[in-house]
Scaffold this motif. Structure first.
Motif, short mmCIF file in Angstrom:
data_model
loop_
_atom_site.label_atom_id
_atom_site.label_comp_id
_atom_site.label_asym_id
_atom_site.label_seq_id
_atom_site.Cartn_x
_atom_site.Cartn_y
_atom_site.Cartn_z
N GLU A 135 0.93 -1.44 0.23
CA GLU A 135 -0.11 0.03 -0.15
C GLU A 135 0.45 1.58 -0.04
OE1 GLU A 135 -4.21 -1.85 2.42
OE2 GLU A 135 -2.20 -1.17 3.91
N ILE A 136 2.16 1.13 0.77
CA ILE A 136 3.13 2.30 0.59
C ILE A 136 3.26 3.05 -0.52
CG2 ILE A 136 4.41 3.67 1.95
CD1 ILE A 136 2.21 3.13 3.64
N LYS A 139 1.03 4.56 -3.12
CA LYS A 139 1.11 5.81 -2.60
C LYS A 139 2.50 6.41 -3.10
CE LYS A 139 -1.41 5.16 1.66
NZ LYS A 139 -2.53 6.06 2.03
N GLU A 142 2.01 7.88 -6.30
CA GLU A 142 1.29 9.21 -7.05
C GLU A 142 1.48 10.64 -6.51
OE1 GLU A 142 -1.72 8.24 -7.96
OE2 GLU A 142 -1.55 6.35 -7.66
N ALA A 144 2.88 12.29 -3.70
CA ALA A 144 2.80 13.45 -2.41
C ALA A 144 4.03 13.70 -2.23
CB ALA A 144 1.72 12.20 -1.90
N ILE A 149 3.43 10.66 3.36
CA ILE A 149 2.70 9.05 3.40
C ILE A 149 3.64 8.80 4.85
CG2 ILE A 149 3.21 7.31 2.15
CD1 ILE A 149 4.37 8.97 -0.09
#
Length: 430
Positions: A135-136, A139, A142, A144, A149
């Motif tokens: 999941e990290i 992220k 993306e 960010a 995060i």
């Protein structure tokens, strides 16, 4: 974003590595790929053993892909995060060959989860993910701000920045994985299966993650700790895909494969055999019979010590006597062709008692190993009882302790293990 996911070409010369050295599916990178592609990213997934490539050859493929981010794991697969090799020379070898051509570099695995600062320093990566990574990684793609995060560690202006503790993935709904047919054809290994010639490819599958117990020797504090069950329909979808691709054996990598009637009843109807690791004291005889009927051909059961005092010292919280454990193992052997009782070297376990117990089980067709010493991994309670919270020398300290304490290692380890500083200096990790 273009993202490269890399499982390096592993070698373990002079390592204390406990794990199997055959090729296994890189499940953590498989999940990461699925989540990245679901979000619209382009992914290159490479595995040294399953692609038949050296670290230098994989580096060239990654460079030609021109990724914005390259993710590599510091242990061979999720299956071995709890008994990873201490040294980081192999991932460093890949990164050296890559030579800065992979965009942002990210390390995932047990080393950065427990000791982020030395992992950053030894590998020279831009950041590490702490804990379960899929999941990290999604992220990160993306783009960010890194501070937004969770569960990262990186350097900024010379200072170490840590954005939180180790991450636990939701896991229960991770998608069914599919693998290149070429990879499965290069995976003849049937993990932890003995006494028979494997027929057809093998594979690894994850039905649950984490363990509800906290045995003192188990390295899981910083990753794969909280117990979760994956949705049964997703597991069966993944297994059906493997069967359609020709796989005839799967190994459930679960830290502890617990009795699960709906899954076992579904597997009865499928042409697949499988192996598990579990605690035999958690299985009633009727469920062991169903386990065998479902296609289980290999059980690795953690017994650890042959005295109630020894098991208590390991925080096993086992309610069975040693005789009851033996009876339950023998019952399992009636329907499962290979059953193993794992023993570890515990002070107070008399050598003659161990010998007699092993002979009793062997006469009933159950294998019990000669007790072996355990490595005090920094993510285990044993390490923290000895030295407290892991610091930047945690792996070196554990390694020195292990090599200094034991004259004999497991028969699956190298005869002449080297100190960690020598192992890592050999590939310019420092």
């Amino acid at each position: 974003m273009r993202v490269a996911l890399v499982n390096p070409a592993w070698s373990f010369d002079h390592s204390i590595y406990f794990g199997c050295r055959e090729a296994h599916l890189p499940l953590e990178l498989g999940y990461s790929k699925a989540l990245l592609e679901r979000a619209g990213h382009e992914v290159l997934l490479l595995d040294g053993a399953l692609d038949g490539l050296s670290n230098a050859e994989m580096a060239e493929r990654v460079a030609a892909f021109t990724p914005g981010m390259t993710v590599l794991t510091t242990a061979p697969t999720y299956l071995f995060w709890r008994c990873a090799q201490p040294e980081l020379r192999v991932p460093r070898e890949f990164l050296t060959a890559l030579g800065g051509r992979g965009g942002r570099t990210v390390a995932v695995g047990p080393h950065g989860s427990t000791t982020p600062a030395p992992t950053l320093g030894k590998l020279g990566v831009d950041l590490v993910v702490r804990g379960e990574c899929e999941e990290i990684v999604a992220k990160l793609a993306e783009a960010a701000a890194l501070e937004e995060i969770p569960s990262l560690a990186f350097h900024r202006d010379g200072d170490l920045v840590v954005t939180g503790g180790p991450h636990a993935t939701r896991f229960t709904d991770l998608p069914a994985l599919s693998w290149p047919v070429e990879w499965l054809q290069r995976h003849p290994h049937h993990h932890h299966r003995y006494g028979t010639e494997p027929v057809g490819p093998g594979a690894e599958v994850e039905a649950s993650r984490g363990c509800p117990y906290n045995c003192s020797f188990c390295a899981k504090i910083d990753f794969r700790d909280q117990y979760r069950r994956r949705d049964t329909a997703i597991i069966l979808e993944e297994i059906d895909g493997l069967i359609a691709a020709g796989v005839r054996y799967v190994y459930f990598i679960d830290e502890i494969f617990l009795p699960r009637r709906d899954l076992l009843e579904a597997l009865v109807e499928r042409p697949i055999e499988f192996g598990v690791q579990t605690r035999i004291d958690l299985w009633k005889p009727e469920m062991l019979d169903l386990l065998g009927a479902a296609g289980c051909v290999s059980i690795e059961a953690g017994v650890e010590s042959l005295t109630e005092e020894g098991r208590a010292s390991l925080d096993k919280k086992c309610r069975m006597s040693t005789d009851d454990l033996a009876d339950r193992l023998i019952h399992a052997r009636r329907s499962v062709p290979f059953v193993q009782a794992n023993l570890i070297a515990v002070a107070g376990d008399d050598a003659d008692m161990v010998k007699a117990w092993r002979e009793k089980l062997l006469a009933a067709g159950v294998w019990a190993n000669d007790p072996v010493p355990l490595y005090p991994y920094p993510a285990s309670p044993d390490y923290r009882r000895l030295w407290g919270e892991p610091d930047d020398r945690a792996w070196e300290r554990a390694h020195e302790h292990y090599l200094g304490q034991f004259e004999r290692l497991s028969d699956i380890q190298e005869d002449e293990p080297l100190p960690l500083t020598e192992l890592e200096a050999a590939c310019s990790c420092r």
